[in-house]
Design a protein around this motif. Structure first.
Motif, PDB file in Angstrom:
ATOM      1  N   MET A   1       0.841  -1.205   0.000  1.00  0.00           N
ATOM      2  CA  MET A   1       0.000   0.000   0.000  1.00  0.00           C
ATOM      3  C   MET A   1       0.875   1.253   0.000  1.00  0.00           C
ATOM      4  N   LYS A   2       0.448   2.253  -0.793  1.00  0.00           N
ATOM      5  CA  LYS A   2       1.204   3.495  -0.843  1.00  0.00           C
ATOM      6  C   LYS A   2       0.950   4.305   0.423  1.00  0.00           C
ATOM      7  N   GLN A   3       1.998   4.951   0.940  1.00  0.00           N
ATOM      8  CA  GLN A   3       1.804   5.717   2.175  1.00  0.00           C
ATOM      9  C   GLN A   3       1.040   7.004   1.895  1.00  0.00           C
ATOM     10  N   LYS A   4       0.009   7.232   2.673  1.00  0.00           N
ATOM     11  CA  LYS A   4      -0.877   8.390   2.482  1.00  0.00           C
ATOM     12  C   LYS A   4      -0.477   9.547   3.403  1.00  0.00           C
ATOM     13  N   ARG A   5      -0.161   9.224   4.673  1.00  0.00           N
ATOM     14  CA  ARG A   5       0.085  10.290   5.644  1.00  0.00           C
ATOM     15  C   ARG A   5       1.448  10.117   6.314  1.00  0.00           C
ATOM     16  N   PHE A   6       2.078  11.254   6.625  1.00  0.00           N
ATOM     17  CA  PHE A   6       3.402  11.244   7.241  1.00  0.00           C
ATOM     18  C   PHE A   6       3.362  12.030   8.548  1.00  0.00           C
ATOM     19  N   PHE A   7       3.854  11.409   9.613  1.00  0.00           N
ATOM     20  CA  PHE A   7       3.841  12.040  10.949  1.00  0.00           C
ATOM     21  C   PHE A   7       5.250  12.075  11.523  1.00  0.00           C
ATOM     22  N   LEU A   8       5.490  13.000  12.440  1.00  0.00           N
ATOM     23  CA  LEU A   8       6.757  13.030  13.164  1.00  0.00           C
ATOM     24  C   LEU A   8       6.538  12.508  14.575  1.00  0.00           C
ATOM     25  N   ASN A   9       7.568  11.887  15.142  1.00  0.00           N
ATOM     26  CA  ASN A   9       7.524  11.529  16.558  1.00  0.00           C
ATOM     27  C   ASN A   9       7.619  12.808  17.388  1.00  0.00           C
ATOM     28  N   GLU A  10       7.072  12.743  18.611  1.00  0.00           N
ATOM     29  CA  GLU A  10       7.122  13.923  19.480  1.00  0.00           C
ATOM     30  C   GLU A  10       8.545  14.441  19.639  1.00  0.00           C
ATOM     31  N   ALA A  11       9.494  13.527  19.752  1.00  0.00           N
ATOM     32  CA  ALA A  11      10.892  13.933  19.958  1.00  0.00           C
ATOM     33  C   ALA A  11      11.445  14.709  18.760  1.00  0.00           C
ATOM     34  N   ASP A  12      10.823  14.522  17.591  1.00  0.00           N
ATOM     35  CA  ASP A  12      11.317  15.208  16.377  1.00  0.00           C
ATOM     36  C   ASP A  12      10.581  16.510  16.080  1.00  0.00           C
ATOM     37  N   LEU A  13       9.662  16.901  16.977  1.00  0.00           N
ATOM     38  CA  LEU A  13       8.967  18.173  16.754  1.00  0.00           C
ATOM     39  C   LEU A  13       9.976  19.323  16.845  1.00  0.00           C
ATOM     40  N   PRO A  14       9.767  20.382  16.042  1.00  0.00           N
ATOM     41  CA  PRO A  14      10.730  21.499  16.051  1.00  0.00           C
ATOM     42  C   PRO A  14      10.927  22.064  17.464  1.00  0.00           C
ATOM     43  N   LYS A  15      12.166  22.394  17.783  1.00  0.00           N
ATOM     44  CA  LYS A  15      12.493  22.985  19.087  1.00  0.00           C
ATOM     45  C   LYS A  15      12.673  24.490  18.969  1.00  0.00           C
ATOM     46  N   GLN A  16      12.744  24.971  17.709  1.00  0.00           N
ATOM     47  CA  GLN A  16      12.920  26.406  17.458  1.00  0.00           C
ATOM     48  C   GLN A  16      12.026  26.829  16.300  1.00  0.00           C
ATOM     49  N   TRP A  17      11.628  28.103  16.311  1.00  0.00           N
ATOM     50  CA  TRP A  17      10.957  28.685  15.150  1.00  0.00           C
ATOM     51  C   TRP A  17      12.025  29.295  14.244  1.00  0.00           C
ATOM     52  N   TYR A  18      11.680  29.456  12.969  1.00  0.00           N
ATOM     53  CA  TYR A  18      12.628  30.019  12.001  1.00  0.00           C
ATOM     54  C   TYR A  18      12.298  31.486  11.730  1.00  0.00           C
ATOM     55  N   ASN A  19      13.269  32.348  11.949  1.00  0.00           N
ATOM     56  CA  ASN A  19      13.092  33.790  11.734  1.00  0.00           C
ATOM     57  C   ASN A  19      13.707  34.190  10.391  1.00  0.00           C
ATOM     58  N   ILE A  20      12.884  34.260   9.360  1.00  0.00           N
ATOM     59  CA  ILE A  20      13.396  34.513   8.002  1.00  0.00           C
ATOM     60  C   ILE A  20      14.028  35.898   7.889  1.00  0.00           C
ATOM     61  N   GLN A  21      13.656  36.826   8.781  1.00  0.00           N
ATOM     62  CA  GLN A  21      14.223  38.181   8.701  1.00  0.00           C
ATOM     63  C   GLN A  21      15.751  38.138   8.745  1.00  0.00           C
ATOM     64  N   ALA A  22      16.288  37.157   9.496  1.00  0.00           N
ATOM     65  CA  ALA A  22      17.748  37.069   9.628  1.00  0.00           C
ATOM     66  C   ALA A  22      18.404  36.750   8.291  1.00  0.00           C
ATOM     67  N   ASP A  23      17.694  36.042   7.412  1.00  0.00           N
ATOM     68  CA  ASP A  23      18.277  35.604   6.142  1.00  0.00           C
ATOM     69  C   ASP A  23      17.901  36.490   4.959  1.00  0.00           C
ATOM     70  N   MET A  24      17.011  37.439   5.162  1.00  0.00           N
ATOM     71  CA  MET A  24      16.581  38.279   4.035  1.00  0.00           C
ATOM     72  C   MET A  24      17.697  39.261   3.666  1.00  0.00           C
ATOM     73  N   VAL A  25      17.985  39.356   2.372  1.00  0.00           N
ATOM     74  CA  VAL A  25      19.020  40.290   1.918  1.00  0.00           C
ATOM     75  C   VAL A  25      18.487  41.723   2.092  1.00  0.00           C
ATOM     76  N   ASN A  26      17.269  41.950   1.598  1.00  0.00           N
ATOM     77  CA  ASN A  26      16.596  43.228   1.869  1.00  0.00           C
ATOM     78  C   ASN A  26      15.659  43.022   3.041  1.00  0.00           C
ATOM     79  N   LYS A  27      16.021  43.547   4.192  1.00  0.00           N
ATOM     80  CA  LYS A  27      15.183  43.384   5.392  1.00  0.00           C
ATOM     81  C   LYS A  27      13.901  44.209   5.211  1.00  0.00           C
ATOM     82  N   PRO A  28      12.836  43.833   5.923  1.00  0.00           N
ATOM     83  CA  PRO A  28      11.650  44.692   5.903  1.00  0.00           C
ATOM     84  C   PRO A  28      12.024  46.103   6.374  1.00  0.00           C
ATOM     85  N   MET A  29      11.424  47.114   5.757  1.00  0.00           N
ATOM     86  CA  MET A  29      11.668  48.487   6.186  1.00  0.00           C
ATOM     87  C   MET A  29      11.056  48.686   7.574  1.00  0.00           C
TER      88      MET A  29
END
Ligand SMILES: *Cc1c(COP(=O)(O)O)cnc(C)c1O
Length: 450
Positions: A1-29
């Motif tokens: 059977m083809k896999q329909k849904r993909f889940f992460l284990n609790e231990a693999d849940l993100p520990k940090q959020w990603y702040n794209i502002q740090a990587d933007m070449v032109n920062k928001p004004m």
């Protein structure tokens, strides 16, 4: 059977959020103080928002921000949300495209909004706040904040846009079940509300007006902070938990998206699913396309202007550099209440200006048609807002059908529509219409701002 849904284990849940502002070449004004035209500092926002949220808002240097343990514990109640391969939808369209969706509708309140509500309630509690207030359109954000406030022991007062309060009575009940006070906006409880009602007693309300009322209440009430469920950069930051999970889940599926699509109100679910993937475009030259799907009745990204404008109708907020239709813009009463906002968040506005993302506008009837097709194919009734992302996805999948390309499309299912069945009723009865704005109307709105 083809896999329909993909889940992460609790231990693999993100520990940090990603702040794209740090990587933007032109920062928001910078956000500007309307009186002095000087750049706003985090301290200037302290009277309105929790302090940590003010710092996150303007943080353009830290790429990763730790998710507090207590917030991660609450995330684990419903995260990871499933990444689903939409075999049913692919078949219904007859497309060679591989379509995936991230199902945020499984959160306790039925939408992605809880991802930020939990974080905001947590920081308020940590800082000794007792009361929170906010505005809500369709009621999704109000429901999320009401639940999060209850979990963290805060009192919540929610100004709900009047048209939604009337069209969507069950969301009001949901907020009340969680113990929140719900006030239809415009109301007589604030100066902003009174001013608007005096001029127009039949005002149907708008997110802009409700924001003015909630901000005023926060400023007038001790130990009360305002919270916002969209538009602000700290909200998009919290929502990156969606894309960070999706990144790992797509890896489990052995694919990487050629396109990432989300509906667009102020940009939080779009930013949430896009930014973690967009970082690979910025840093490693990947070529994924990012497509925001907005309603044709409120087309700030496709037809608005990039300029400094207020976030609310009355002009209480700082001036924000954003794509806008003008803060006095009154959107038509479409059923996707969460997309009826005149402006776009400052990060997405800068990204659009720099050509790092795209936008399309979708008519109301097309959105519901797409939502019904999706429901029949995948068994989930999407929120009217999410229907816009589905319509944009179908359009891209049809292009793949024509070209014979098996592109990988990932879209965000921002919420379910089980509390929006009155809207589906209206659609099925043939009572809904399209509201496509003419260029003249848009010019008129932008000119009427000051
Ligand atoms: C609020 C809401 C939206 C729009 O808000 P964004 O900040 O643009 O994500 C979209 N979908 C649902 C289900 C919502 O509740």
């Amino acid at each position: 059977m083809k896999q329909k849904r993909f889940f992460l284990n609790e231990a693999d849940l993100p520990k940090q959020w990603y702040n794209i502002q740090a990587d933007m070449v032109n920062k928001p004004m910078p956000l500007l103080n309307p009186a002095t035209k000087e750049a706003i500092k985090a301290e200037d926002l302290y009277p309105i928002f929790a302090k940590e949220l003010c710092r996150q808002e303007l943080n353009q240097t830290d790429r990763w921000i730790d998710i507090p343990d207590k917030v991660r514990e609450m995330y684990a109640y419903y995260r990871s949300t499933p990444l689903v391969r939409a075999y049913g939808l692919e078949k219904a369209i007859g497309t060679p495209a591989h379509i995936y969706f991230k199902n945020e509708s499984v959160s306790p309140v039925g939408s992605h909004k809880l991802n930020s509500a939990l974080a905001q309630a947590y920081y308020c509690k940590e800082e000794g706040i007792t009361n929170v207030t906010t505005e809500t359109g369709a009621g999704q954000w109000g429901a999320a904040l009401s639940y999060a406030a209850k979990l963290f022991g805060l009192e919540a007062a929610v100004y709900q846009v009047k048209i939604s309060y009337e069209q969507k009575p069950y969301r009001r009940s949901i907020m009340q079940v969680f113990g929140a006070q719900v006030i239809p906006s415009p109301s007589m409880t604030t100066r902003a509300g009174k001013d608007i009602l005096t001029k127009d007693p039949n005002h149907q309300g708008s997110l802009g007006t409700a924001i003015s009322e909630a901000v005023e209440l926060a400023q007038m009430t001790p130990n009360c902070k305002y919270t916002l469920g969209s538009v602000m950069s700290h909200v998009a930051l919290h929502q990156t938990v969606i894309g960070l999970e999706a990144e790992k889940q797509m890896e489990m599926a052995g694919e990487y998206p050629d396109m990432v699509i989300a509906c667009f109100g102020g940009g939080s679910n779009f930013g949430g699913i896009s930014f973690p993937f967009l970082r690979h475009n910025i840093l490693e030259g990947k070529k994924t396309r990012f497509i925001a799907a907005e309603p044709a009745s409120c087309p700030k990204l496709t037809k608005g202007k990039f300029e400094y404008d207020f976030g609310d109708e009355t002009g209480y907020t700082p001036l924000l550099p954003m794509f806008t239709l003008g803060h006095k813009f009154k959107p038509a009463n479409i059923h996707a209440g969460g997309l009826r906002y005149h402006g776009a968040g400052v990060i997405v506005s800068q990204l659009l200006k720099d050509g790092l993302m795209e936008a399309v506008d979708i008519d109301q009837l097309e959105s519901f048609k797409a939502g019904c097709l999706f429901a029949k194919a995948e068994g989930i009734i999407p929120a009217p807002e999410s229907c816009h992302a589905i319509a944009a996805t179908i359009n891209e999948a049809v292009k793949c059908k024509e070209s014979g390309e098996s592109k990988v499309i990932l879209f965000n299912l921002s919420g379910h529509g089980l509390v929006d069945m009155s809207s589906y009723d209206q659609y099925l009865a043939g009572n809904l219409v399209d509201y496509r704005l003419s260029d003249e109307e848009i010019e008129k709105n932008l000119a009427a701002q000051d």
